[in-house]
Design an enzyme around this catalytic site. Structure first.
Site, PDB file in Angstrom:
ATOM      1  N   GLY A 264       0.116   0.368  -5.016  1.00 53.16           N
ATOM      2  CA  GLY A 264      -1.183  -0.278  -4.904  1.00 53.16           C
ATOM      3  C   GLY A 264      -2.106   0.185  -6.002  1.00 53.16           C
TER       4      GLY A 264
ATOM      5  N   CYS B 197       0.810  -1.210   0.000  1.00 58.73           N
ATOM      6  CA  CYS B 197       0.000   0.000   0.000  1.00 58.73           C
ATOM      7  C   CYS B 197       0.841   1.257   0.000  1.00 58.73           C
ATOM      8  CB  CYS B 197      -0.896   0.039   1.234  1.00 58.73           C
ATOM      9  SG  CYS B 197      -2.015  -1.354   1.312  1.00 58.73           S
TER      10      CYS B 197
ATOM     11  N   TYR C  67      13.041  -3.470  -5.357  1.00 63.02           N
ATOM     12  CA  TYR C  67      11.948  -3.434  -6.333  1.00 63.02           C
ATOM     13  C   TYR C  67      10.858  -2.396  -6.050  1.00 63.02           C
ATOM     14  CZ  TYR C  67       7.566  -4.704  -8.584  1.00 63.02           C
ATOM     15  OH  TYR C  67       6.393  -4.654  -9.268  1.00 63.02           O
TER      16      TYR C  67
ATOM     17  N   ASN D 255      -0.070   1.026   5.694  1.00 64.25           N
ATOM     18  CA  ASN D 255       0.795   0.249   4.803  1.00 64.25           C
ATOM     19  C   ASN D 255       1.574  -0.728   5.668  1.00 64.25           C
ATOM     20  OD1 ASN D 255       3.952   0.972   3.149  1.00 64.25           O
ATOM     21  ND2 ASN D 255       2.554  -0.718   2.791  1.00 64.25           N
ATOM     22  N   GLY D 256       1.455  -1.998   5.340  1.00 68.21           N
ATOM     23  CA  GLY D 256       2.162  -3.012   6.121  1.00 68.21           C
ATOM     24  C   GLY D 256       1.241  -4.172   6.419  1.00 68.21           C
TER      25      GLY D 256
HETATM   26  P1  AMP Z   1       7.749 -13.443 -11.488  1.00 72.04           P
HETATM   27  O1  AMP Z   1       7.307 -13.318 -12.893  1.00 72.04           O
HETATM   28  O2  AMP Z   1       6.715 -14.047 -10.605  1.00 72.04           O
HETATM   29  O3  AMP Z   1       9.089 -14.104 -11.314  1.00 72.04           O
HETATM   30  O4  AMP Z   1       7.902 -11.967 -10.929  1.00 72.04           O
HETATM   31  C1  AMP Z   1       9.093 -11.278 -11.114  1.00 72.04           C
HETATM   32  C2  AMP Z   1       8.814  -9.957 -11.693  1.00 72.04           C
HETATM   33  O5  AMP Z   1       7.821  -9.278 -10.919  1.00 72.04           O
HETATM   34  C3  AMP Z   1      10.070  -9.094 -11.688  1.00 72.04           C
HETATM   35  O6  AMP Z   1      10.158  -8.473 -12.949  1.00 72.04           O
HETATM   36  C4  AMP Z   1       9.838  -8.081 -10.595  1.00 72.04           C
HETATM   37  O7  AMP Z   1      10.212  -6.798 -11.016  1.00 72.04           O
HETATM   38  C5  AMP Z   1       8.356  -8.120 -10.322  1.00 72.04           C
HETATM   39  N1  AMP Z   1       8.053  -8.234  -8.890  1.00 72.04           N
HETATM   40  C6  AMP Z   1       8.824  -8.674  -7.904  1.00 72.04           C
HETATM   41  N2  AMP Z   1       8.181  -8.631  -6.714  1.00 72.04           N
HETATM   42  C7  AMP Z   1       6.960  -8.145  -6.968  1.00 72.04           C
HETATM   43  C8  AMP Z   1       5.826  -7.841  -6.161  1.00 72.04           C
HETATM   44  N3  AMP Z   1       5.842  -8.047  -4.852  1.00 72.04           N
HETATM   45  N4  AMP Z   1       4.733  -7.333  -6.764  1.00 72.04           N
HETATM   46  C9  AMP Z   1       4.710  -7.148  -8.092  1.00 72.04           C
HETATM   47  N5  AMP Z   1       5.734  -7.410  -8.902  1.00 72.04           N
HETATM   48  C10 AMP Z   1       6.862  -7.902  -8.356  1.00 72.04           C
END
Ligand code: AMP
Length: 485
Positions: free
Chosen positions: A43, A17, A258, A118-119
């Site tokens: 979010g 969030c 990220y 947030n959390g």
């Molecule tokens: P995946 O396709 O499941 O391996 O997700 C990895 C991709 O999602 C990477 O390009 C990250 O930049 C992004 N990513 C990593 N953590 C999150 C997150 N918590 N929420 C949304 N996207 C994420």
């Protein structure tokens, strides 16, 4: 490192969030709407704003992006007042329903109070059960509502004392903003896991998850809210309270990897510069014989810039991202998620053809993105694809406010490095080490005291008890809680 098996995460209790608040400025709600726009990456499922006009509270909440609802003048006009708070919500499982949209608002014995969080509270389920047993009637399934009931049932005097009393009973990670008829409050949990900053716009105080939300309204960054601090903002200015025992800070390192926006300053570090340092560290640890460095956009871009500079290789935008498609994680099913990745990215074939490519992304979660992107690189004629990840393998779910799937869906938790390499289909695969990450995010003075961040997703070292998951029996490093740094 081996990590014990954790139970699955409960539905409905994990949100990412963004929060924002302003006190003492005309057009408060319009400023909050702008702030929420800048925090949209935190979010995208729903957003809400509550304002106070000196007599009464006004509330607008809607599913969807901030711009879907809060761009209309008529909506902002309904949110009258010089004080307002807002919230962007991102919950991927559990209920995407109207009643879970924040800020939550309630009328108490002392008057109205709106709260945005947030959390993640890690004892929300336990607290909820005991509150329900005492007769509390919950209207949502968010963990944040437990704070509302704890405030309502507190025997303490004023609103701030009730809030302190409530927060003494919760376990978890939280950055909160709250609005009453006379004040704006900002709180960070004792370890400061999630970010919260203070800014000033003319004479008005502003609270925001990240400094990029101050920039958008032309507010000046003042400082981070400190771990365990409550800032009370009223017509007399800002007062700071420190009612909680403060431990060593454990800010979420994944915010740097990220989650936070690259143009934000969080905990004293520029996110963009930090990501470039992470990329440089990755190049030193995981070199590759290649012709070009290509980021997975947008998340891999700063890391790839750092990698290319350190490796003295050309940086190329070899993948184009369609910016009009939402994040892959929003999609509810695997099938749609796969489609989403294809919708989102396309290879610039002329740049890729015949080249040995180092492909950089910030993290691998399920592996879905990597598999599709690599397939795309091969299709575009890459001679070799060497994947380098600007973080250690994500082995453990987050229970403190970043949405990660359960461990059985985390690719790195289930496959060896070689199995991952094969599954993703690359010629080589390399991750940054946890030491490399610490070198990139810490000043030498600070990383002598490792761990100085919450790095549970990489190491399994959960610094806050996971009460709802395992009764809090996992070892929490209590020694850290008594050490102030
Ligand atoms: P995946 O396709 O499941 O391996 O997700 C990895 C991709 O999602 C990477 O390009 C990250 O930049 C992004 N990513 C990593 N953590 C999150 C997150 N918590 N929420 C949304 N996207 C994420």
């Amino acid at each position: 490192m081996t990590t014990p098996k954790l139970p699955a995460k409960p539905d409905g209790f994990h949100d990412e969030c963004g929060v924002f608040g302003i006190f003492g400025h005309a057009d408060a709600a319009a400023h909050v709407a702008l702030g929420l726009h800048a925090l949209q990456h935190r979010g995208q499922e729903a957003s809400g704003i509550v304002s106070f006009d000196g007599r009464q509270f006004h509330s607008e909440r809607a599913l969807g992006l901030v711009g879907d609802h809060f761009n209309a003048e008529s909506v902002i006009r309904r949110l009258d007042g010089v004080a307002a708070i807002g919230h962007n919500r991102y919950a991927t499982t559990g209920e995407t329903v109207f009643r879970n949209i924040q800020p939550l608002f309630a009328e108490f014995a002392f008057g109205g109070l709106a709260i945005a969080h947030n959390g993640n509270l890690t004892n929300a389920r336990e607290l909820r059960q005991s509150l329900v047993a005492r007769g509390c009637i919950f209207q949502s399934t968010t963990d944040t509502e437990t704070i509302i009931h704890l405030i309502a049932t507190s025997g303490a005097g004023g609103v701030v004392d009730r809030l302190i009393d409530a927060l003494r009973q919760v376990v978890g990670a939280y950055s909160l903003v709250a609005l009453t008829g006379t004040m704006l409050l900002g709180v960070r949990d004792a370890l400061g896991v999630r970010p919260l900053v203070v800014g000033m716009l003319d004479d008005a105080y502003v609270l925001a998850s990240e400094s990029c939300a101050l920039d958008i309204i032309g507010a000046r960054f003042e400082r981070d809210v400190e771990p365990g601090e409550i800032v009370v903002i009223d017509s007399g200015g800002l007062h700071s309270l420190r009612p909680f025992p403060v431990g060593r800070r454990r800010f979420c390192v994944f915010e740097y990897v990220y989650f936070a926006r690259p143009d934000s300053m969080v905990e004293g570090l520029s996110v963009y510069e930090t990501r470039k340092r992470i990329g440089a560290e990755l190049a030193r640890e995981q070199p590759a014989v290649a012709d070009i460095v290509v980021p997975v956009p947008d998340s891999g871009v700063p890391g790839a810039i750092g990698y290319a500079a350190e490796a003295k290789l050309p940086f190329e935008i070899g993948i184009i991202r369609n910016h009009y498609v939402g994040r892959t994680f929003i999609e509810p099913t695997d099938r749609i998620r796969h489609l989403g990745v294809r919708l989102k990215h396309n290879a610039a074939a002329d740049t890729i053809r015949g080249k040995r490519v180092v492909l950089i992304d910030d993290s691998i979660v399920r592996g879905t993105t990597s598999i599709k992107i690599v397939e795309m690189m091969r299709h575009a004629g890459a001679a070799e694809v060497h994947m380098r990840i600007a973080s250690p393998p994500t082995m453990n779910p987050c229970f403190y406010g970043i949405d990660t799937p359960d461990r059985d869906e985390l690719m790195a938790a289930n496959l060896s490095l070689e199995q991952m390499r094969q599954r993703i289909g690359v010629d080589s695969l390399g991750f940054l080490s946890i030491d490399g990450l610490y070198r990139a995010v810490g000043e030498p003075r600070r990383f002598a005291h490792r761990p100085q961040y919450c790095d549970a997703c990489f190491t399994g070292d959960y610094p806050i008890a996971l009460v709802d998951q395992d009764g809090g029996h996992r070892p929490v490093q209590l020694s850290l809680l008594s050490e102030a740094v």
